[in-house]
Design an enzyme around this catalytic site. Structure first.
Site, mmCIF file in Angstrom:
data_model
loop_
_atom_site.group_PDB
_atom_site.id
_atom_site.type_symbol
_atom_site.label_atom_id
_atom_site.label_comp_id
_atom_site.label_asym_id
_atom_site.label_seq_id
_atom_site.Cartn_x
_atom_site.Cartn_y
_atom_site.Cartn_z
ATOM 1 N N ARG A 1 0.825 -1.207 0.000
ATOM 2 C CA ARG A 1 0.000 0.000 0.000
ATOM 3 C C ARG A 1 0.859 1.258 0.000
ATOM 4 O O ARG A 1 0.563 2.226 -0.706
ATOM 5 C CB ARG A 1 -0.946 -0.024 1.205
ATOM 6 N N TYR B 1 -6.004 -1.058 -6.814
ATOM 7 C CA TYR B 1 -5.405 -2.264 -6.246
ATOM 8 C C TYR B 1 -4.737 -2.053 -4.896
ATOM 9 O O TYR B 1 -4.566 -0.930 -4.429
ATOM 10 C CB TYR B 1 -4.506 -2.978 -7.234
ATOM 11 N N GLU B 2 -4.446 -3.204 -4.248
ATOM 12 C CA GLU B 2 -3.968 -3.259 -2.857
ATOM 13 C C GLU B 2 -4.968 -2.626 -1.895
ATOM 14 O O GLU B 2 -4.595 -1.980 -0.917
ATOM 15 C CB GLU B 2 -2.597 -2.596 -2.716
ATOM 16 N N GLY B 3 -6.246 -2.843 -2.163
ATOM 17 C CA GLY B 3 -7.309 -2.256 -1.351
ATOM 18 C C GLY B 3 -7.762 -0.963 -1.984
ATOM 19 O O GLY B 3 -7.002 0.011 -2.031
#
Length: 599
Positions: A297, A436-438
């Site tokens: 993140r 992406y990555e949350g």
């Protein structure tokens, strides 16, 4: 097309004054991070980024990838660039010397990673994910797995992936179906994963997949997820790639951007089960994976900064060369950079990028301090600080990357909409970052739910106190001629308004369960703009007393700072006003009303 030149001067300055690298270098673990060493690393990385990676960015985007059965061929030049990366030891900067790392600060590796991402984001995603895999294994894997896999991953000879998402399990990992059947000394993994970045390629001799799966007796939901290491090739007795494992790429996704980065549908266990090894304890997979996810993140936030820097440089290069119209105050037609509106766009791009760089480096430095400091209280303080800043870095930096890359297209005018100028690629490549990555909605909910409400804003108040201390220092610095006192006053007001927003969320969330979901994005963006202003104020104060800075560097820093506070910081008020309206208007529509406008 403008060349990429790594902003080494600003990186060096930011490492010094935002990340406090000189203080980090005083720790015994980081004593090799001298100013000369840091400068040499930045200069050489910048050379490789500009001369080796950047020229492959456009060609890689145009040529894309080729899937040949279960193999994926990368664009011409990618393999050679990756070999140069391995030979230079670039993947080992921040890792433990016990496994072949160089033991340098994480934040220094972040500056180097920014160069890779700015020069060629498709290519840069490969080492980014590998470094996240190293973090996860170093924290949770058994000593045996670490000894077998970490040296190869740290050197870059092998690459790593993160396998979370499935066709029916996107952000909701509680419903994943991939299975893990226990055997004597391993597990058999079966299932399908989607959106696996660099899941298959030809740049490295082996790929190490970290896969979330369920054991037969696992409890339902996220509490029943375990993490497994599944190599593409099983290492032989000598540690070299041996037998091909039962995992393969099924297809490649056709995407809006990052065309040279393989996004794979991966299948495990088509022929009886892929051999995997448990990482950490059973049913603790998400806990183990979170180290990799949090690392990723921050790295994605950094990608926002990097792609913004590349778009800015590209736009400046065009604006200095494109002759169109006579600007006010000039007698004849000249380059469009003379026009006030173009200067507004370019300064917006630059101010957001420099603010985001400083915030990202600062957050990553807290990870260094948390990992190395022997004082328990300070270690916990930096852990809390890094946890709070992570969703802000990921969310805000990737959101402003959309604005900056869009402005890059706009500066080019009609030519920006034409692929051959290159501006459109940065716009397309940047669009994945808030997803992406949350997704950024998840980042905003994490910021409000876990980092604000869960601990009654203790970490938030800690950060506010730090910012207010820096404001007081700026007010007392005696740089009235530069207008810093007025800037500090504006930031103090923005911080007070930020606190009002936090208190509103704390006091109203129990009565309105929809509140956080409805307005968390406003709080995230307000947080980003406030923290960005804080970072630029700190830099403005620092540059005036830093004798290593040229006068031109100081002048431009002050101008960027003034622009940010006049033209960008006021955005915080709009986010605050929207946040404090609550959830009512956001959730007012019934399901039947969503299509009422079409009859």
């Amino acid at each position: 097309m403008a060349e990429y030149r790594a902003p080494v001067a600003d990186m060096r300055f930011t490492l010094k004054h935002a990340a406090g690298l000189q203080r980090l270098a005083q720790l015994p673990q980081f004593e090799d991070a001298s100013e000369d060493m840091v400068s040499a690393i930045l200069e050489e990385a910048g050379r490789i980024a500009g001369e080796v990676l950047a020229p492959l960015n456009s060609s890689g985007d145009q040529q894309g990838l080729q899937q040949q059965d279960t193999d994926v061929k990368t664009p011409p030049g990618f393999q050679e660039a990756y070999q140069a990366f391995i030979e230079g030891g670039w993947g080992s900067l921040q890792f433990d010397p016990a496994h072949g790392g160089q033991g340098l600060p994480y934040v220094l590796s972040i500056a180097v990673m920014e160069m890779w991402q700015a020069a060629n984001m498709s290519w840069g995603l490969c080492p980014l994910l590998t470094q996240g895999a190293v973090e996860a294994l170093a924290c949770s894997a058994s000593e045996e797995l670490q000894q077998r896999y970490l040296p190869k991953l740290i050197s870059g000879e092998w690459t790593g992936t993160m396998n979370l998402t499935e066709p029916a399990a996107g952000s909701d990992l509680s419903v994943i179906r991939t299975k893990a059947e226990p055997q004597d000394d391993h597990y058999l993994i079966s299932g399908q994963k989607i959106f696996i970045t660099w899941g298959e390629h030809d740049m490295a001799e082996n790929i190490v997949h970290l896969v979330l799966a369920r054991l037969p007796d696992a409890p339902p939901g996220v509490k029943g997820i375990s993490l497994f290491l599944v190599p593409k090739f099983l290492p032989d007795a000598a540690g070299n790639p041996g037998t091909r494992n039962d995992c393969q790429v099924v297809s490649l996704e056709h995407k809006l951007g990052i065309h040279a980065s393989p996004t794979c549908v991966m299948s495990y266990g088509d022929n009886g089960g892929a051999i995997g090894y448990l990482v950490g304890a059973e049913n603790q997979g998400l806990v183990c994976m979170f180290k990799m996810m949090n690392n990723a993140r921050l790295a994605v936030g950094l990608q926002g900064v990097a792609i913004a820097e590349r778009a800015y440089q590209h736009a400046v290069g065009f604006a200095r060369e494109r002759v169109q119209g006579r600007a006010v105050g000039f007698d004849q037609a000249g380059p469009i950079i003379r026009h006030a509106d173009v200067q507004r766009m370019l300064l917006t791009m630059r101010a957001l990028t420099e603010a985001g760089r400083a915030l990202t480096y600062d957050a990553c430095a807290s990870i260094d301090w948390a990992g190395q400091n022997q004082h328990v209280g300070l270690r916990e303080q930096h852990n809390v600080r890094a946890a709070l800043l992570t969703p802000i870095v990921k969310g805000w930096c990737t959101e402003f990357a959309q604005e900056v890359t869009s402005l890059g297209v706009q500066v080019h005018g009609g030519m920006g909409f034409i692929e051959e100028t290159g501006a459109a690629q940065y716009y397309r490549d940047a669009r994945i970052l808030p997803i992406y990555e949350g997704t950024n909605g998840i980042q905003a909910m994490d910021l409000v739910g876990r980092k604000l409400i869960h601990d009654s804003a203790a970490g938030f108040h800690q950060l506010v106190a730090e910012i207010n201390a820096d404001i007081a220092q700026a007010e007392a610095a005696g740089f009235d001629a530069e207008g810093l006192k007025g800037i500090a006053t504006k930031l103090r007001a923005a911080v007070q308004n930020w606190q009002v927003s936090a208190e509103y969320l704390l006091h109203n969330q129990s009565d309105d369960p929809q509140l956080a979901g409805a307005v968390a994005q406003h709080f995230l963006m307000q947080s980003g703009y406030v923290c960005g202003g804080w970072q630029l104020l700190r830099q403005a104060v620092a540059c005036l007393s830093d004798n290593d800075c040229s006068q031109q560097f100081k002048d431009s820093k002050l101008k960027v700072c003034h622009f940010y506070f006049q033209q960008i910081l006021p955005r915080t008020q709009g986010h605050a006003d929207s946040l404090q309206q609550g959830s009512g208007a956001v959730i007012a529509m019934t399901e039947e009303e969503w299509l009422s406008s079409v009859g």
